[in-house]
Design a protein around this motif. Structure first.
Motif, PDB file in Angstrom:
ATOM      1  N   UNK A 139       0.847  -1.196   0.000  1.00  0.00           N
ATOM      2  CA  UNK A 139       0.000   0.000   0.000  1.00  0.00           C
ATOM      3  C   UNK A 139       0.880   1.242   0.000  1.00  0.00           C
ATOM      4  N   UNK A 140       0.413   2.238  -0.706  1.00  0.00           N
ATOM      5  CA  UNK A 140       1.071   3.544  -0.664  1.00  0.00           C
ATOM      6  C   UNK A 140       0.002   4.584  -0.362  1.00  0.00           C
ATOM      7  N   UNK A 141       0.372   5.560   0.442  1.00  0.00           N
ATOM      8  CA  UNK A 141      -0.580   6.559   0.922  1.00  0.00           C
ATOM      9  C   UNK A 141      -0.408   7.849   0.139  1.00  0.00           C
ATOM     10  N   UNK A 142      -1.531   8.368  -0.337  1.00  0.00           N
ATOM     11  CA  UNK A 142      -1.500   9.629  -1.078  1.00  0.00           C
ATOM     12  C   UNK A 142      -1.633  10.795  -0.117  1.00  0.00           C
ATOM     13  N   UNK A 143      -0.725  11.768  -0.267  1.00  0.00           N
ATOM     14  CA  UNK A 143      -0.769  12.948   0.590  1.00  0.00           C
ATOM     15  C   UNK A 143      -1.329  14.141  -0.186  1.00  0.00           C
ATOM     16  N   UNK A 144      -1.882  15.071   0.551  1.00  0.00           N
ATOM     17  CA  UNK A 144      -2.387  16.303  -0.043  1.00  0.00           C
ATOM     18  C   UNK A 144      -1.223  17.188  -0.477  1.00  0.00           C
ATOM     19  N   UNK A 145      -1.362  17.808  -1.627  1.00  0.00           N
ATOM     20  CA  UNK A 145      -0.392  18.804  -2.083  1.00  0.00           C
ATOM     21  C   UNK A 145      -1.159  20.013  -2.577  1.00  0.00           C
TER      22      UNK A 145
END
Length: 392
Positions: A139-145
């Motif tokens: 799993x990879x977590x998407x961060x806000x940009x």
């Protein structure tokens, strides 16, 4: 403003497109596959340190899937329907990621049963669903940009989470028996500011370091998303500039030993390969003293031009009538689609200039429309069929 096609296409490419346009009815998109091949080769030569995952949502045509597959590319998918289409080409599931953070539990299982083992996430409930339906997966977590000010089509707010939550999710992933694999971000589609990637990479570096130091978790991958530009009216830096600067950002934070890097180009791969061929349906004025004519075409907001919403994307426009040698003057116009929805206006604030002699039946050519046109086209709104596509 009228574009000259050869500013955007090679002589041979526009000749192939022009020949095809003479044979077919409008509206339709004509895609030059040789241009897509050139763009894919440019990506791999400029980003040899990254794996290319084509964002299928940009244009899911079978012809493009075949091309990307033949080039050894991978695929970023967002639904089980995209998965079925890609798997029908006998593509190795190891070359597919499920990049949508918003997904049903049943769809996670569908991907897992098909052999996919890499999933994006950005919240606890989705992570728990992945653990339940896709045990042991990466799993990879998407961060806000924040690229809202410099991206023509921003992608913030709806997707991703704050960095502190991303760290919590990756820690929880380990306790749930998943592999905390990496971090992803997307700085916005048609991102004209290369520096937008710099801040994102710096944030990712902090996440990598803190998870290693505080939780003994070694992340292995950064998914830097897409965002590379197509050739619209507002020009952006060349791909070479993006590649050089992004590598510099990575080395400043990670040194010479980089984690695995994934890129998810969509628009930059296929947009420039397409020409949307349309026909003028009607030209009129709203009053005898109206300053601007209204030009109605047989394609609109709901039949492939959704990215004109808010006049966000401004496509180069070519008009055959402008080359008739009549010395005809051009004037600013409002351009609208054919449906009976008052929202179906493409450009009203931004004014294109079209010939004063423009009339019903004249053709308009919207350049760089290979991405997010056919895939956004509605089915049977007002009875209009989906936008057709032809490949040359």
């Amino acid at each position: 403003m009228l574009a000259q096609p050869l500013e955007y296409y090679s002589q041979s490419a526009f000749e192939r497109i022009s020949m095809k346009a003479k044979e077919i009815e409008t509206p339709c998109v004509i895609i030059d596959t040789a241009t897509i091949e050139e763009h894919f080769d440019a990506l791999t030569s400029n980003f040899p340190w990254a794996d290319i995952y084509y964002a299928l949502k940009a244009n899911p045509a079978h012809e493009i899937i075949d091309l990307v597959n033949a080039k050894g590319g991978c695929f970023d998918l967002a639904s089980i329907y995209e998965l079925d289409k890609v798997l029908s080409h006998h593509i190795d599931p190891a070359r597919i990621s499920y990049g949508n953070t918003i997904k049903k539990r049943a769809d996670i299982k569908y991907f897992y049963d098909a052999g996919i083992r890499m999933f994006a996430t950005d919240c606890v409930s989705d992570l728990e669903n992945i653990a339940r339906m896709a045990p042991g997966s990466k799993v990879y977590v998407r961060i806000l940009t924040d690229g809202t000010l410099t991206a023509d089509w921003p992608l913030s707010r709806k997707f991703g989470c704050q960095p502190d939550m991303a760290m919590d999710l990756l820690v929880k992933a380990k306790t749930l028996g998943l592999e905390p694999y990496g971090v992803s971000f997307h700085v916005g589609s048609q991102q004209r500011d290369v520096g937008a990637w710099d801040n994102a990479v710096a944030t990712v570096k902090v996440i990598f370091e803190r998870l290693q130091e505080e939780n003994d978790i070694t992340l292995q991958m950064i998914n830097m998303g897409g965002g590379f530009p197509a050739n619209y009216i507002s020009r952006a830096n060349d791909l070479e500039v993006y590649a050089a600067e992004m590598l510099r950002f990575l080395k400043e934070d990670f040194g010479d030993t980089l984690p695995r890097i994934i890129l998810e180009p969509g628009r930059s791969l296929v947009a420039n390969a397409g020409v949307l061929v349309t026909e003028v349906v009607q030209v009129s004025r709203k009053s005898n003293t109206a300053l601007y004519r209204w030009v109605y075409t047989d394609v609109g907001l709901f039949s492939g031009m959704i990215e004109t919403l808010g006049e966000a994307i401004k496509y180069p426009l070519y008009c055959e009538a402008d080359t008739a040698g009549t010395g005809d003057e051009s004037e600013e116009v409002v351009i609208a689609g054919p449906t009976c929805d008052s929202a179906d206006i493409l450009y009203e604030d931004y004014k294109y200039c079209l010939p004063h002699s423009l009339k019903e039946g004249d053709r308009l050519f919207w350049l760089s429309t290979g991405a997010y046109t056919t895939s956004y086209s509605a089915i049977e709104f007002n009875g209009f069929p989906p936008l057709k596509a032809y490949f040359v």
